[in-house]
Motif scaffolding. Structure first.
Motif, PDB file in Angstrom:
ATOM      1  N   GLU A  94       0.583  -1.150  -0.119  1.00 43.98           N
ATOM      2  CA  GLU A  94      -0.018  -0.059   0.179  1.00 43.98           C
ATOM      3  C   GLU A  94       0.900   1.183   0.133  1.00 43.98           C
ATOM      4  O   GLU A  94       1.789   1.124   0.718  1.00 43.98           O
ATOM      5  N   ARG A 134      -4.062   5.513  -2.321  1.00 48.30           N
ATOM      6  CA  ARG A 134      -4.960   6.385  -2.306  1.00 48.30           C
ATOM      7  C   ARG A 134      -4.906   7.636  -2.721  1.00 48.30           C
ATOM      8  O   ARG A 134      -3.559   8.390  -2.490  1.00 48.30           O
ATOM      9  N   ASP A 179     -11.273  -0.745   4.574  1.00 46.80           N
ATOM     10  CA  ASP A 179     -10.357   0.417   5.206  1.00 46.80           C
ATOM     11  C   ASP A 179     -10.024   0.252   6.349  1.00 46.80           C
ATOM     12  O   ASP A 179     -11.282   0.764   7.132  1.00 46.80           O
ATOM     13  N   GLY A 189      -7.717   2.216   7.648  1.00 46.51           N
ATOM     14  CA  GLY A 189      -6.965   3.622   8.210  1.00 46.51           C
ATOM     15  C   GLY A 189      -5.754   3.344   7.589  1.00 46.51           C
ATOM     16  O   GLY A 189      -5.465   2.821   6.289  1.00 46.51           O
ATOM     17  N   ALA A 190      -4.833   4.244   7.899  1.00 48.57           N
ATOM     18  CA  ALA A 190      -3.504   4.693   7.239  1.00 48.57           C
ATOM     19  C   ALA A 190      -2.579   3.291   7.248  1.00 48.57           C
ATOM     20  O   ALA A 190      -2.669   2.536   8.085  1.00 48.57           O
ATOM     21  N   ALA A 191      -1.987   2.973   5.891  1.00 49.25           N
ATOM     22  CA  ALA A 191      -1.092   2.068   6.000  1.00 49.25           C
ATOM     23  C   ALA A 191      -0.064   1.747   6.867  1.00 49.25           C
ATOM     24  O   ALA A 191       0.135   0.808   7.354  1.00 49.25           O
ATOM     25  N   ALA A 247      -6.997  -3.153   4.140  1.00 52.41           N
ATOM     26  CA  ALA A 247      -6.152  -2.351   4.139  1.00 52.41           C
ATOM     27  C   ALA A 247      -5.860  -1.375   5.333  1.00 52.41           C
ATOM     28  O   ALA A 247      -6.763  -1.241   6.140  1.00 52.41           O
ATOM     29  N   GLY A 248      -4.398  -1.274   5.443  1.00 52.49           N
ATOM     30  CA  GLY A 248      -4.190  -0.432   6.633  1.00 52.49           C
ATOM     31  C   GLY A 248      -3.330  -1.141   7.882  1.00 52.49           C
ATOM     32  O   GLY A 248      -3.129  -2.343   7.882  1.00 52.49           O
ATOM     33  N   ARG A 266      -4.183  -1.557  11.186  1.00 50.22           N
ATOM     34  CA  ARG A 266      -4.894  -2.369  11.851  1.00 50.22           C
ATOM     35  C   ARG A 266      -5.026  -3.683  10.978  1.00 50.22           C
ATOM     36  O   ARG A 266      -5.127  -4.762  11.571  1.00 50.22           O
ATOM     37  N   CYS A 294      -0.817  -3.493   2.969  1.00 48.52           N
ATOM     38  CA  CYS A 294      -0.057  -2.892   4.124  1.00 48.52           C
ATOM     39  C   CYS A 294       1.054  -2.053   3.699  1.00 48.52           C
ATOM     40  O   CYS A 294       1.674  -2.275   2.713  1.00 48.52           O
TER      41      CYS A 294
END
Length: 323
Positions: A51, A73, A232, A234-236, A271-272, A274, A292
């Motif tokens: 990601e 993104r 989704d 959160g942020a990678a 993705a992300g 978490r 990730c």
């Protein structure tokens, strides 16, 4: 258009490798690259995919297949180290805003060419921009999404004219209902037809980037008309505390049960940060894999490889036998 897209959907995702992203060897006798052909077990392969455009793997060896797409993104493109987007957001309407938008288009087109361009071709899954500042201005958000799609499709068309094998998937960001996703899909298809024509059906697939708090019933309806789903998380490379990862797994389990109830072969990824933290549980419930960032990728690859090895060599059947 949609019928042809539906036929091509299976083709695209069958090109993923069998392992957790470390090899592309196909087991003898397997019919689908999302299934492990075995008398004991039938479960999807689990993929660990990059990601972030800066986290793409090195160019693969000639003749090998793409390990899968890199998730990008698009709002990251717009915000990273560039004042042009901020200037457009604050410019309102009029000639000044139009000029700023065209400049954003040219920059995005160059970045899209770099993203997709390589001697062997690249595969990207790009989400349309989600911009909270434009929540009350859907007309301006549509303009921004239009120039992003135009930039991507023109870059893809140029790669195809040069004989490249670039691949592009697109994601509608956070649709809350099948109606919202259908509208986003129609918008993407319209821009693609105007830019790529019939080549779009062979090169692009359209999925949904869904929020973990979406109602399972809504995810189910979206899955009926989406080529794939990405949960989704959160942020990678963001923090992934254990409790939030547990919440993600609980949400993913409900969503996955609803989706697979109406579409057993649906491709569902997460993705992300978490998602990387919850990898073992996401594997257990039957997700197809995760995207990730670089901060989590090495550990995620090792953990996924261990899980796949254990599944293949220790004869674990249920609950992994469902698709």
């Amino acid at each position: 258009m949609k019928d042809k897209l539906g036929q091509d959907n299976v083709k695209t995702f069958r090109e993923y490798p069998f392992s957790s992203g470390t090899a592309a060897e196909k087991p003898a006798g397997a019919e689908s690259q999302y299934l492990l052909a075995s008398s004991r077990v039938l479960r999807p392969a689990f993929l660990v995919l990059p990601e972030g455009r800066e986290n793409r793997p090195p160019v693969r060896e000639p003749g090998s297949t793409a390990a899968g797409p890199c998730l990008v993104r698009s709002e990251d493109w717009l915000r990273q180290g560039d004042t042009l987007f901020a200037a457009w957001l604050s410019s309102g309407d009029g000639p000044e805003a139009d000029l700023a938008l065209r400049r954003i288009y040219y920059r995005l087109r160059d970045e899209a060419a770099a993203l997709l361009g390589s001697p062997d071709g690249e595969w990207a899954a790009v989400s349309l921009p989600a911009v909270p500042e434009l929540a009350s201005r859907p007309d301006r958000l549509a303009e921004l999404q239009d120039i992003l799609l135009e930039a991507l499709f023109n870059a893809l068309a140029e790669q195809q004219r040069e004989g490249g094998d670039s691949r592009l998937d697109l994601l509608a960001p956070h649709p809350a209902s099948a109606h919202e996703f259908a509208a986003a899909r129609e918008f993407i298809e319209t821009v693609a037809e105007q830019t790529l024509g019939h080549r779009f059906a062979a090169a692009c697939h359209i999925g949904a980037l869904i929020a973990p708090d979406i109602r399972p019933a809504a995810a189910e309806e979206i899955a009926r008309i989406a080529d794939f789903l990405v949960l989704d998380a959160g942020a990678a490379d963001g923090d992934a505390p254990e409790e939030s990862a547990a919440d993600l797994v609980a949400a993913a389990e409900g969503i996955l049960a609803a989706v697979r109830g109406v579409k057993p072969a649906a491709v569902v990824l997460a993705a992300g940060g978490r998602a990387a933290a919850a990898l073992a549980d996401l594997y257990r419930i039957g997700l197809n894999g995760i995207f990730c960032g670089a901060d989590h990728r090495t550990e995620a690859l090792l953990r996924a490889a261990c899980l796949v090895w254990m599944d293949r060599h220790e004869g674990v059947d249920a609950p992994y036998g469902r698709l």
